[in-house]
Every structure is written in C-alpha cells, then in structure tokens.
Design a protein around this motif. Structure first.
Motif, short mmCIF file in Angstrom:
data_model
loop_
_atom_site.label_atom_id
_atom_site.label_comp_id
_atom_site.label_asym_id
_atom_site.label_seq_id
_atom_site.Cartn_x
_atom_site.Cartn_y
_atom_site.Cartn_z
N PHE A 1 0.83 -1.21 0.00
CA PHE A 1 0.00 0.00 0.00
C PHE A 1 0.87 1.26 0.00
N VAL B 1 1.77 1.81 -3.49
CA VAL B 1 0.61 2.29 -4.23
C VAL B 1 0.41 3.79 -4.00
N TYR B 2 0.48 4.23 -2.75
CA TYR B 2 0.30 5.66 -2.46
C TYR B 2 1.44 6.48 -3.04
N SER C 1 3.16 5.72 -5.72
CA SER C 1 2.96 5.72 -7.18
C SER C 1 1.86 6.71 -7.56
#
Length: 208
Positions: A86, A89-90, A92
C-alpha cells in the motif's frame, strides 16, 4: 491482554479490515476531490495528501518488526507486506498526481523537472528504489530469490525512508516548515537506532 490482541490479529477478518483501513485515506481523498473539499488548491492538496499517506505507510511498515519484538505479538508480521504494498501504491499515485496535475503528463517536461528540483529528484529516487521491493513482495519472488537474499534486498527500505525524508524536508523548506519533517526524522532515528542496538547486542552475544 496480549493473548486477546494476538487472537484478534490472527482472526480471519483481520486482514480484510486492515486492507479497508489502508484503502480508506485514498477513498477520502477521491471523495474530497469529487466534492470540492480539498481547499483553494485541490491539485496541490491531492498531491500532498497522497505523499503524506505514502510516508505514513512507510513508517508504519518499518515499525512492524520492532513493535512485534517488543510486544511479543508475532501476528503483526502478517500485515507488514500489505502495508509495504500500500505504501508503494500511495507513492505511485503521488508521483502520478504530480505528473498529471502539475506537469500535464508531459514526459519531456517531467524529465527536465526531476533533476532541476532537489525535492522532486529525491522523491523520484525513493520511488525507483521501491520498485524492486514492490516487485518482490510475493511468495513466488521470495522462493525464487531465497529467504536470505530477499531479506537483504528488503533492508533497502531504510535507505528509501532516508531519501523519502530528504524529499519531505526539501519540499517543506520553501515555507520553512520543518515541524512535521522533524517528527518523522526523530521516529526514523529511533527505528535505525533500534536496528543498530539489536545488531550490537547479537554481536556481543556471539562474542560472549
């Protein structure tokens, strides 16, 4: 108390709940963007919000191991990989928001901007170093690399944290706002100090 916490962490619903909690900040940011609740400069608020949650996720990921050892809650390790993914993901989405909302997805302009501004360069470097960590955050990758090499590779997360902190410090330097970066710095110093102390204690134990 410890037994109850361990049972809760091992419960079959614990991981889905953790997944939803990790997703919640993104849901809020999207909702706030759609409903015009991000203030006078929504693009900047969205970019910074995503970056803030990437930093928080990274620090939480680093905290899992010492917290597990200090509390004896071995079940905490179940959530480390999810937090790490996660975080990527954040990070990116933070990079994507910068490229899209600040630079209009103009790749040539982005490529020129990265080396021009130190805080952008540090942020991009941290993201690049996270790529192999995210790409190997799967059981198949652990088997392919072997546990020792996988662990050695993932120790690079501390280097990522240092570079991410520099990115944050330089970003806030324009407004001379160092209060929040200082908090992250103290926490990271504590985490690095814990690792050094643990290694020193293990070495002393072998010599003794």
């Amino acid at each position: 108390m410890r037994r109850a916490l361990s049972a809760a962490l091992l419960h079959h619903a614990a991981k889905p709940v953790a997944f939803l909690l990790c997703l919640a900040p993104l849901g809020w940011l999207v909702y706030a963007a759609v409903t015009n609740q991000l203030g006078a400069n929504p693009a900047e608020a969205l970019i910074r919000g995503l970056g803030d949650w990437a930093l928080r996720g990274l620090w939480l990921t680093l905290t899992i191991t010492p917290l597990r050892e200090l509390t004896g809650l071995a079940a905490l390790a179940r959530f480390r990989r999810m937090l790490g993914v996660f975080t990527f993901v954040y990070a990116s989405l933070h990079l994507l928001a910068y490229g899209w909302l600040d630079m209009g997805l103009d790749l040539a302009e982005i490529a020129a901007d990265i080396p021009k501004r130190p805080f952008i360069l540090m942020g991009f470097t941290a993201w690049v170093l996270m790529l192999p960590l995210a790409a190997t955050s799967f059981n198949r990758a652990i088997k392919a690399l072997g546990a020792r090499r996988w662990q050695a590779l993932h120790k690079a997360v501390y280097g990522v944290a240092v570079i991410a902190l520099l990115h944050f410090i330089w970003m806030r330097a324009g407004k001379s706002d160092f209060a929040e970066p200082a908090i992250y710095g103290v926490l990271l110093a504590g985490l690095l100090g814990w690792r050094v102390w643990k290694r020193w204690r293990a070495k002393r134990g072998r010599l003794g």
